[in-house]
Enzyme design. Structure first.
Site, PDB file in Angstrom:
ATOM      1  CB  CYS A 250      13.961  -9.142   1.818  1.00 41.98           C
ATOM      2  SG  CYS A 250      12.930 -10.612   1.567  1.00 41.98           S
TER       3      CYS A 250
ATOM      4  CB  CYS B 202      10.829  -5.087  -0.332  1.00 42.71           C
ATOM      5  SG  CYS B 202      10.041  -5.803  -1.779  1.00 42.71           S
TER       6      CYS B 202
ATOM      7  N   GLY C 113      -1.547   1.283  -4.717  1.00 43.14           N
ATOM      8  CA  GLY C 113      -2.803   0.661  -4.321  1.00 43.14           C
ATOM      9  C   GLY C 113      -3.976   1.362  -4.946  1.00 43.14           C
TER      10      GLY C 113
ATOM     11  CE1 TYR D  73       4.719  -4.023 -11.915  1.00 49.40           C
ATOM     12  CE2 TYR D  73       4.107  -3.968  -9.599  1.00 49.40           C
ATOM     13  CZ  TYR D  73       3.756  -3.904 -10.923  1.00 49.40           C
ATOM     14  OH  TYR D  73       2.457  -3.704 -11.278  1.00 49.40           O
TER      15      TYR D  73
ATOM     16  CB  SER E 299       7.337  -1.864 -14.341  1.00 47.57           C
ATOM     17  OG  SER E 299       6.628  -2.834 -15.074  1.00 47.57           O
TER      18      SER E 299
ATOM     19  CG  ASN F 188       3.472  -0.197   2.603  1.00 51.37           C
ATOM     20  OD1 ASN F 188       4.460   0.337   2.139  1.00 51.37           O
ATOM     21  ND2 ASN F 188       2.984  -1.304   2.088  1.00 51.37           N
ATOM     22  N   GLY F 189       2.506  -2.985   4.559  1.00 50.92           N
ATOM     23  CA  GLY F 189       3.290  -4.171   4.888  1.00 50.92           C
ATOM     24  C   GLY F 189       2.380  -5.342   5.187  1.00 50.92           C
TER      25      GLY F 189
ATOM     26  CB  CYS G  63       6.178 -11.376  -1.261  1.00 46.26           C
ATOM     27  SG  CYS G  63       6.636 -10.107  -0.072  1.00 46.26           S
TER      28      CYS G  63
ATOM     29  CB  CYS H 280      10.314 -12.945  -4.433  1.00 45.70           C
ATOM     30  SG  CYS H 280      11.239 -11.422  -4.685  1.00 45.70           S
TER      31      CYS H 280
ATOM     32  CG  ASP I 278       7.604  -7.223 -18.057  1.00 52.38           C
ATOM     33  OD1 ASP I 278       7.620  -6.153 -17.410  1.00 52.38           O
ATOM     34  OD2 ASP I 278       6.582  -7.932 -18.139  1.00 52.38           O
ATOM     35  CG  ASP I 279       8.479  -5.746 -13.753  1.00 50.81           C
ATOM     36  OD1 ASP I 279       8.124  -6.431 -12.797  1.00 50.81           O
ATOM     37  OD2 ASP I 279       7.686  -5.318 -14.606  1.00 50.81           O
TER      38      ASP I 279
ATOM     39  CB  CYS J  25      -0.878   0.020   1.241  1.00 57.74           C
ATOM     40  SG  CYS J  25      -1.855  -1.474   1.400  1.00 57.74           S
TER      41      CYS J  25
HETATM   42  P1  AMP Z   1       2.201 -12.564 -14.796  1.00 55.58           P
HETATM   43  O1  AMP Z   1       1.316 -12.365 -15.950  1.00 55.58           O
HETATM   44  O2  AMP Z   1       1.473 -13.200 -13.644  1.00 55.58           O
HETATM   45  O3  AMP Z   1       3.484 -13.297 -15.138  1.00 55.58           O
HETATM   46  O4  AMP Z   1       2.626 -11.124 -14.258  1.00 55.58           O
HETATM   47  C1  AMP Z   1       3.775 -10.494 -14.732  1.00 55.58           C
HETATM   48  C2  AMP Z   1       3.525  -9.020 -14.881  1.00 55.58           C
HETATM   49  O5  AMP Z   1       2.970  -8.506 -13.681  1.00 55.58           O
HETATM   50  C3  AMP Z   1       4.813  -8.267 -15.159  1.00 55.58           C
HETATM   51  O6  AMP Z   1       4.615  -7.516 -16.334  1.00 55.58           O
HETATM   52  C4  AMP Z   1       5.015  -7.345 -13.961  1.00 55.58           C
HETATM   53  O7  AMP Z   1       5.269  -6.021 -14.393  1.00 55.58           O
HETATM   54  C5  AMP Z   1       3.714  -7.395 -13.221  1.00 55.58           C
HETATM   55  N1  AMP Z   1       3.882  -7.612 -11.776  1.00 55.58           N
HETATM   56  C6  AMP Z   1       4.832  -8.282 -11.129  1.00 55.58           C
HETATM   57  N2  AMP Z   1       4.614  -8.264  -9.796  1.00 55.58           N
HETATM   58  C7  AMP Z   1       3.490  -7.572  -9.588  1.00 55.58           C
HETATM   59  C8  AMP Z   1       2.739  -7.184  -8.438  1.00 55.58           C
HETATM   60  N3  AMP Z   1       3.096  -7.520  -7.215  1.00 55.58           N
HETATM   61  N4  AMP Z   1       1.619  -6.462  -8.644  1.00 55.58           N
HETATM   62  C9  AMP Z   1       1.237  -6.118  -9.867  1.00 55.58           C
HETATM   63  N5  AMP Z   1       1.896  -6.439 -10.995  1.00 55.58           N
HETATM   64  C10 AMP Z   1       3.005  -7.160 -10.875  1.00 55.58           C
END
Ligand code: AMP
Length: 477
Positions: free
Chosen positions: A452, A254, A46, A260, A302, A120-121, A402, A455, A364-365, A20
């Site tokens: 940390c 974190c 959030g 991200y 991201s 937040n947490g 997480c 993940c 991508d991240d 959050c």
């Molecule tokens: P997925 O489709 O489940 O593999 O989700 C991957 C995508 O979700 C990536 O493009 C990330 O940018 C995004 N992502 C990763 N972690 C989170 C998170 N905690 N909340 C929202 N988006 C996320």
């Protein structure tokens, strides 16, 4: 191919994961308005609901609702929040939701007056503590872990409000960046590991506190310092005081905040620029897994800084081959798999002009379930007309859920927890797939021993007490 599910009935440790945004102000005539702006800047943390509590010196006032900050807080509503002290909270949407009753700040009346809380947490032993309190007759209004904290404060026998808070925090484990509002003061606390970011600033002689510094920029506030892990900060008309409330044996910030969650224009964890870290991640990724290609394309938003870093290092042109529709929330917040499949298409489209016949590197991240990457690869081939699609991920494979506040699914839903990179490549139908190495990540992050990375490596820095170990086993099975 579907992610292999070893134990489909495995339960998440907690039904609510709270990544959050929090914001607080002390001593400003427009405290509620500043909090509104702060929450607006923290909207990415959030989107399910938001709330603000203010104090006029005698009473606390609270307004909260489901929805986005700008939709919730009309001028009329903000006028119902008088006083010069305020705290606010943006709630992250979760699987199963929880609705208005889980939207913070939470407010309560107790022996010492009124108190409101924004958290937040994620408190990892909250369920156990809650069960003990319920057995003792306590009644809860929400299913949030944060409400437990209010109960512990109310039940403490200490006369001094700070000692009550410290006693309550001593009974809880997990991640917390916390704001407490009392009639005449703002109290700030951060867990001993410093998992979530929290910074203090100043504007017009007032103090402000925020999850991320991007909130300070919007209101013209100046960054002073981070709240230290284990620190309790009290701000009242005598100024700012610090108490070393909880012993901090190691830090565990974190790492996903850099990868991200935080905004690239923010400085977090002792003022490291998120954009710079992300760009360096991209450069490191290019050093590790560059490939002959014509164009580097980020998954917006991201993936953008990392893709720029990748492009600079690889000396391959960068361009926006994917366009994001900015008028919808993040796909990840959709509670059902079927909706999320649909969601990626609503959110992104490929630019044929840029991609037709090209060898494309997509940056991508992270990959969580693999749903997004699969859709993107298909889109870049089918709509974009690309000749080759190479996926590059600027974090290591996400193998562990997480428990400290990022909304990741259970282990069995994390595709990399049960599949090799080559299997994932086939699933997302990319020509090649490469992740960042853990060593590469640690090269880029400042002071990596203070982070940390559970993940990515399953090394959980905060021990799970009691019953939770059993639940962890289940979740991990
Ligand atoms: P997925 O489709 O489940 O593999 O989700 C991957 C995508 O979700 C990536 O493009 C990330 O940018 C995004 N992502 C990763 N972690 C989170 C998170 N905690 N909340 C929202 N988006 C996320």
């Amino acid at each position: 191919m579907k992610p292999r599910c070893c134990r489909p009935h495995a339960l998440p440790i907690h039904d609510i994961h709270e990544e959050c945004g929090i914001f607080g102000v002390f001593n400003h005539p427009e405290a509620a308005n500043l909090t509104y702006l702060g929450l607006y800047a923290l909207q990415h943390r959030g989107q399910e609901g938001a709330g603000i509590c203010s104090s006029d010196g005698k009473d606390l006032h609270c307004e909260k609702a489901i929805g986005l900050v700008a939709d919730i807080f009309s001028e009329k509503r903000l006028k119902r929040l008088p006083g010069s002290i305020a705290i606010g909270h943006n709630r992250y949407s979760t699987a199963g939701g929880g609705g208005l009753k889980n939207v913070q700040p939470f407010m309560a009346n107790y022996a010492l007056g009124s108190i409101a809380l924004a958290h937040n947490g994620n408190l990892i032993n909250a369920l156990e503590v809650k069960a003990t309190l319920e057995a003792d007759g306590a009644i809860f209004h929400s299913s949030s872990d944060s409400e437990v904290l209010l109960h512990l404060i109310a039940r403490s026998r200490h006369e001094n409000p700070y000692e009550r808070i410290i006693e309550a925090l001593n009974g809880l484990r997990g991640a917390y960046s916390l704001l407490f509002l009392r009639e005449t003061e703002l109290i700030i606390a951060r867990d001993p590991f410093g998992v979530r970011p929290l910074a203090i600033g100043t504007v017009d002689g007032a103090y402000v506190v925020a999850s991320e510094t991007c909130a300070f920029d919007l209101i013209g506030a100046e960054y002073i310092r981070d709240v230290e892990p284990g620190e309790l900060v009290i701000i009242d008309h005598n100024g700012l005081r610090s108490i070393k409330a909880l012993q901090s044996t190691r830090k565990a910030h974190c790492v996903f905040e850099f990868i991200y969650f935080s905004r690239p224009d923010s400085y977090i964890f002792n003022h490291s620029g998120v954009n710079t870290v992300r760009k360096r991640l991209g450069r490191q990724l290019a050093l590790e897994s560059n490939i002959d290609a014509d164009i580097i394309v980020p998954v917006p938003d991201s993936g953008v800084p990392a893709a720029i870093g990748f492009s600079e290092q690889a000396m391959i042109p960068f361009d926006f081959g994917l366009i994001r529709n900015h008028y919808i929330g993040r796909t990840f917040i959709e509670p059902k798999q079927s909706i999320r499949h649909f969601g990626v298409k609503i959110k992104l489209n490929a630019v044929r002009d840029l991609l037709q016949g090209k060898r494309v590197v997509v940056v991508d991240d992270s990959i969580v379930r693999g749903t997004t990457s699969k859709k993107i690869v298909k889109m870049i081939r089918e709509i974009g007309g690309a000749k080759e699609v190479h996926m590059r991920i600027c974090s290591p494979p996400t193998v562990g859920p997480c428990f400290y506040g990022i909304d990741t699914p259970t282990r069995y839903e994390l595709i990399a927890s049960s599949h090799l990179t080559e299997e994932i490549r086939k699933y997302i139908t990319a020509d090649t797939l490469a992740y960042m190495s853990i060593d590469g990540l640690k090269k880029v992050i400042p002071n990596p021993e203070d982070f940390c990375t559970a993940c990515f490596d399953n090394q959980y820095p905060i021990e799970f007490p009691g019953k939770h170990n059993e639940q962890m086993e289940l979740t991990f099975a």
